[in-house]
Design an enzyme around this catalytic site. Structure first.
Site, short mmCIF file in Angstrom:
data_model
loop_
_atom_site.label_atom_id
_atom_site.label_comp_id
_atom_site.label_asym_id
_atom_site.label_seq_id
_atom_site.Cartn_x
_atom_site.Cartn_y
_atom_site.Cartn_z
N ASP A 91 28.78 -47.54 -72.37
CA ASP A 91 29.08 -48.80 -71.70
C ASP A 91 28.23 -48.88 -70.44
O ASP A 91 28.20 -47.94 -69.64
CB ASP A 91 30.57 -48.85 -71.35
N HIS B 183 36.27 -53.69 -73.88
CA HIS B 183 35.05 -52.88 -73.90
C HIS B 183 35.00 -51.98 -75.13
O HIS B 183 33.94 -51.83 -75.74
CB HIS B 183 34.97 -52.03 -72.63
#
Length: 465
Positions: free
Chosen positions: A109, A17
């Site tokens: 995110d 990520h």
């Protein structure tokens, strides 16, 4: 400097990520935007290096000493983080609001949907960053709106602009939902408030999934692809010396590049299953036997905790093969000696293989990987998926045959041509005038426009209103 646009980039605490979000941060800096990168305390403490131009700040998830492992369960981790995260983030943004560098925009995110609520309260731009394949995003979205129900009661799924999907092609979280719904809930919650976001960014490129992306933009007109989000020197080469993501939990073993230098062009099988996937002893033995029986050279990344599970007679370094605990994957994939990539099909690894023109032997394990493998094999036609038995174990003969087909077979030649065509499209997408380049330019211009309006009369009171 006081009038610079300032973006806070908030990453989920996982290597897959932070890599694309950090890379996107570097692109924003190139455009004159100040970037502050943030992730959890525990994860930040494990990172080895960051670009000096990027400021790193931490946010507490309530488990500063051990992260996920400190919580009783993943569900407990999420519940607590979702409880304390908004307060901690708001305090941090408010603190910066009292300085000459207030936050104008938070790029977060998409696993953190609550960040958008904080951004809206504070009057700043809120932008979710989707780190997965657009096809995977579509599947989760359809679960959210009830068009795809779990537990699944069908063997085949049909969704707009996606290929027909069998159960084995779906994200594993749909299949494990009854045992533990936490992961699927995390995945589908990404889309719970996207309609309120100022922009929606996705790590892909338009030419890769044009039909799915066009369909997605009908749902969210402010959806934009900005990828592949990998270091510039491996694609358009616009950012000098940008050869590394710049944040890793692991130390690379440089001997692998020296070892590759002595191998013929296209002769080496590179094997890696990412930072999260851990193979059991039976599967490791099958992979080891397959590589041993294979005629090709091999470079295999085996994490330290897995090394003890390798067969006792398996050589970790020989003329034919090399086992390392970690390596710099982009440099390996870019090396001319690499002939194919045996991978778990994580989205970053998939985009890296596409961007560097490396054929794939797909061996998905969990999460979105089976869906990525479906696209790799049946949509983009850039790889072969290895078969599993009834125990979901890939056997040595099946893996060996797939490697042989890619390296020496007629199908392998077609796959190589296909992946080289996608490589060219990926390079063009991020290059000047390409689809992702235009999307990034549009996004950046909107940030400058927003701040030009607000900064003329901006004060801490404006930010906190």
């Amino acid at each position: 400097m006081e009038n610079k646009v300032h973006c806070l980039v908030l990453s989920f605490p996982a290597q897959g990520h932070i890599n694309p979000m950090l890379q996107f941060s570097k692109l924003l800096q190139q455009e004159g935007i100040k970037v502050t990168l943030s992730t959890t305390v525990f994860f930040a403490n494990k990172l080895h290096k960051l670009p000096p131009s990027i400021t790193l700040e931490t946010i507490s998830d309530g488990f500063d000493a051990g992260g996920f492992s400190e919580a009783k369960s993943f569900r407990a981790y999420l519940d607590h983080f979702w409880q304390v995260g908004p307060q901690n983030l708001e305090k941090f943004i408010e603190r910066l609001g009292e300085t000459n560098n207030p936050i104008d925009c938070v790029i977060y995110d998409a696993f953190y949907p609550w960040v958008l609520d904080v951004a809206k309260r504070l009057g700043i731009i809120g932008v979710p960053f989707l780190t997965q394949n657009v096809g995977v995003n579509s599947i989760y979205y359809h679960v959210l709106i009830g068009k795809l129900r779990v537990p699944l009661d069908v063997e085949e799924v049909s969704l707009p602009e996606l290929p027909k999907l069998h159960k084995k092609d779906l994200p594993s979280f749909l299949l494990s939902y009854e045992k533990d719904p936490s992961f699927l809930e995390l995945a589908i919650d990404q889309f719970s408030n996207l309609d309120q976001a100022d922009w929606i960014l996705c790590n892909s490129f338009h030419e890769l999934d044009q039909e799915v992306i066009d369909w997605t933009m009908k749902i969210w007109p402010n959806f934009r692809t900005i990828g592949p989000s990998i270091p510039s020197m491996f694609l358009d080469k616009r950012i000098k010396h940008d050869e590394d993501y710049g944040a890793t939990q692991f130390k690379s073993e440089e001997e692998c590049i020296e070892w590759l230098n002595n191998k013929p062009k296209g002769s080496v099988v590179y094997v890696s299953f990412g930072s999260l996937v851990s193979l059991n002893e039976e599967q490791l033995e099958e992979v080891a036997s397959s590589l041993k029986d294979c005629e090709s050279y091999f470079l295999w990344v085996v994490k330290p905790l897995e090394e003890t599970k390798l067969p006792k007679d398996f050589e970790k370094k020989s003329q034919k093969g090399l086992v390392v605990t970690w390596c710099y994957q982009l440099k390996v994939l870019a090396h001319e000696s690499i002939g194919c990539f045996v991978t778990h099909c994580g989205w970053n690894s998939t985009l890296e293989a596409i961007s560097l023109g490396v054929p794939i032997v797909a061996m998905p394990q969990w999460s979105d990987q089976a869906t990525n493998a479906k696209f790799i094999v049946d949509v983009w036609k850039i790889g072969i998926r290895v078969p599993c038995d009834e125990k979901q174990v890939v056997r040595r003969n099946g893996m060996r045959d797939c490697i042989l087909e890619i390296m020496d077979g007629e199908k392998g030649k077609i796959i190589k041509r296909n992946v080289m065509q996608l490589k060219a499209l990926a390079t063009n997408a991020v290059g000047v005038g390409g689809s992702s380049y235009k999307n990034i330019t549009e996004f950046v211009n909107s940030l400058f426009h927003f701040t030009s309006i607000t900064q003329s009369n901006r004060s801490p009171a404006f930010i906190l209103q």
